[in-house]
Design a protein around this motif. Structure first.
Motif, short mmCIF file in Angstrom:
data_model
loop_
_atom_site.label_atom_id
_atom_site.label_comp_id
_atom_site.label_asym_id
_atom_site.label_seq_id
_atom_site.Cartn_x
_atom_site.Cartn_y
_atom_site.Cartn_z
N ALA A 10 32.08 26.29 49.50
CA ALA A 10 32.08 27.46 50.37
C ALA A 10 33.51 27.92 50.66
CB ALA A 10 31.34 27.14 51.67
N ALA A 11 34.44 26.96 50.76
CA ALA A 11 35.84 27.34 51.00
C ALA A 11 36.40 28.09 49.79
CB ALA A 11 36.67 26.09 51.28
N ASP A 12 36.04 27.65 48.58
CA ASP A 12 36.47 28.36 47.37
C ASP A 12 35.90 29.78 47.36
OD1 ASP A 12 37.83 26.12 46.41
OD2 ASP A 12 36.15 25.49 45.13
N LEU A 13 34.63 29.91 47.76
CA LEU A 13 33.99 31.22 47.81
C LEU A 13 34.71 32.12 48.81
CD1 LEU A 13 31.71 33.15 46.97
CD2 LEU A 13 30.33 32.13 48.80
N GLU A 14 35.02 31.58 49.96
CA GLU A 14 35.72 32.35 50.99
C GLU A 14 37.08 32.82 50.46
OE1 GLU A 14 37.47 31.56 55.43
OE2 GLU A 14 35.60 30.58 54.88
N TRP A 15 37.79 31.93 49.75
CA TRP A 15 39.07 32.30 49.15
C TRP A 15 38.89 33.45 48.16
CZ3 TRP A 15 40.04 32.10 43.91
CH2 TRP A 15 41.33 32.44 43.53
N ALA A 16 37.89 33.33 47.27
CA ALA A 16 37.67 34.35 46.24
C ALA A 16 37.31 35.70 46.85
CB ALA A 16 36.58 33.89 45.27
N ILE A 17 36.49 35.67 47.89
CA ILE A 17 36.12 36.93 48.56
C ILE A 17 37.36 37.54 49.21
CG2 ILE A 17 34.80 37.89 50.49
CD1 ILE A 17 32.56 35.88 49.70
N GLY A 18 38.19 36.71 49.81
CA GLY A 18 39.44 37.20 50.38
C GLY A 18 40.36 37.82 49.33
N GLU A 19 40.34 37.25 48.14
CA GLU A 19 41.18 37.76 47.05
C GLU A 19 40.65 39.08 46.49
OE1 GLU A 19 44.11 36.36 45.49
OE2 GLU A 19 44.07 35.34 47.43
N ILE A 20 39.34 39.24 46.46
CA ILE A 20 38.74 40.42 45.84
C ILE A 20 38.59 41.60 46.82
CG2 ILE A 20 36.30 39.91 46.22
CD1 ILE A 20 35.78 40.67 43.31
N THR A 21 38.50 41.32 48.10
CA THR A 21 38.24 42.35 49.10
C THR A 21 39.25 43.51 49.06
OG1 THR A 21 37.08 40.79 50.51
CG2 THR A 21 37.92 42.77 51.57
N PRO A 22 40.55 43.27 48.92
CA PRO A 22 41.48 44.41 48.88
C PRO A 22 41.20 45.39 47.75
CG PRO A 22 42.69 42.37 49.23
CD PRO A 22 41.26 42.00 48.92
N TYR A 23 40.59 44.92 46.68
CA TYR A 23 40.28 45.81 45.56
C TYR A 23 39.19 46.83 45.90
CZ TYR A 23 42.96 42.58 42.60
OH TYR A 23 43.94 41.80 42.05
N PHE A 24 38.37 46.55 46.91
CA PHE A 24 37.33 47.51 47.28
C PHE A 24 37.93 48.77 47.88
CE2 PHE A 24 34.75 43.50 47.67
CZ PHE A 24 33.99 43.73 46.54
N ASP A 25 39.00 48.63 48.65
CA ASP A 25 39.65 49.78 49.26
C ASP A 25 40.63 50.46 48.32
OD1 ASP A 25 38.30 49.44 51.67
OD2 ASP A 25 39.80 48.05 52.43
N ASN A 26 41.16 49.71 47.37
CA ASN A 26 42.15 50.23 46.45
C ASN A 26 41.82 49.74 45.03
OD1 ASN A 26 44.41 51.44 45.48
ND2 ASN A 26 45.87 50.00 46.37
N PRO A 27 40.81 50.35 44.39
CA PRO A 27 40.38 49.87 43.08
C PRO A 27 41.51 49.93 42.05
CG PRO A 27 38.84 51.49 43.95
CD PRO A 27 40.04 51.50 44.84
N PRO A 28 41.63 48.89 41.25
CA PRO A 28 42.67 48.88 40.21
C PRO A 28 42.29 49.80 39.05
CG PRO A 28 41.35 46.90 40.06
CD PRO A 28 40.87 47.65 41.28
N ASP A 29 43.28 50.30 38.37
CA ASP A 29 43.05 51.14 37.19
C ASP A 29 42.49 50.28 36.06
OD1 ASP A 29 44.04 53.42 38.44
OD2 ASP A 29 46.11 52.97 37.86
N GLN A 30 41.51 50.84 35.35
CA GLN A 30 40.92 50.15 34.20
C GLN A 30 41.99 49.78 33.19
OE1 GLN A 30 37.82 49.02 33.65
NE2 GLN A 30 37.28 49.67 35.71
N THR A 71 30.90 40.36 52.15
CA THR A 71 31.93 41.29 51.70
C THR A 71 32.77 41.85 52.84
OG1 THR A 71 30.33 43.12 51.70
CG2 THR A 71 30.66 41.94 49.62
N GLY A 72 32.59 41.29 54.04
CA GLY A 72 33.43 41.69 55.17
C GLY A 72 33.13 43.07 55.72
N ARG A 73 31.90 43.51 55.56
CA ARG A 73 31.52 44.83 56.06
C ARG A 73 30.74 44.69 57.36
NH1 ARG A 73 30.97 45.61 50.23
NH2 ARG A 73 32.42 47.24 49.61
N ASN A 74 30.73 45.79 58.13
CA ASN A 74 30.02 45.76 59.41
C ASN A 74 29.13 46.99 59.55
OD1 ASN A 74 31.68 47.92 60.20
ND2 ASN A 74 33.24 46.52 60.98
#
Length: 126
Positions: A10-30, A71-74
């Motif tokens: 679960a800690a690894d999952l939390e880390w991965a979600i924390g790593e991916i979350t910024p990409y939702f607001d600022n999607p990377p270029d393909q 995904t940290g949404r409310n």
């Protein structure tokens, strides 16, 4: 793809979600390294969830609530997708059923798997 690692806890999952979350607001270029990193993290998260969480038994609102938490949404974020704060409250409190249009919006905006939202579920008694 610096520091990507297997998700085993679960800690690894939390880390991965924390790593991916910024990409939702600022999607990377393909085609960029960040886009590749996002894809790998998303695949790792999905694989972990598929092994550890069975969503087939969840009512759509329970699935949506878990997805939002993961995904940290409310509720305010849900209101942005659905277009109304009161509508988001009614949905989360089971006072109103999800419509096909709402499910489509959730799938398009957040990538929520529609198949988990289209099942019948019980609404709260008024």
């Amino acid at each position: 793809m610096n520091n990507i690692r297997a998700i085993r806890t679960a800690a690894d999952l939390e880390w991965a979600i924390g790593e991916i979350t910024p990409y939702f607001d600022n999607p990377p270029d393909q085609g960029t390294a960040d886009a590749d990193r996002f894809d790998v993290l998303a695949d790792l998260i999905e694989a972990y969830e598929n092994r550890h969480f069975t969503s087939d038994d969840l009512a759509p609102i329970d699935f949506l609530g878990g997805f939002m938490e993961m995904t940290g949404r409310n509720q305010s974020d849900l209101a942005d997708v659905l277009g109304s704060r009161s509508r988001a409250s009614e949905i989360l409190n089971r006072k109103r059923a999800l419509t096909v249009d709402m499910i489509f919006k959730l799938n398009e905006a957040w990538g929520v798997p529609a198949e988990y939202l289209v099942k019948p579920y019980t609404l709260a008694v008024a």
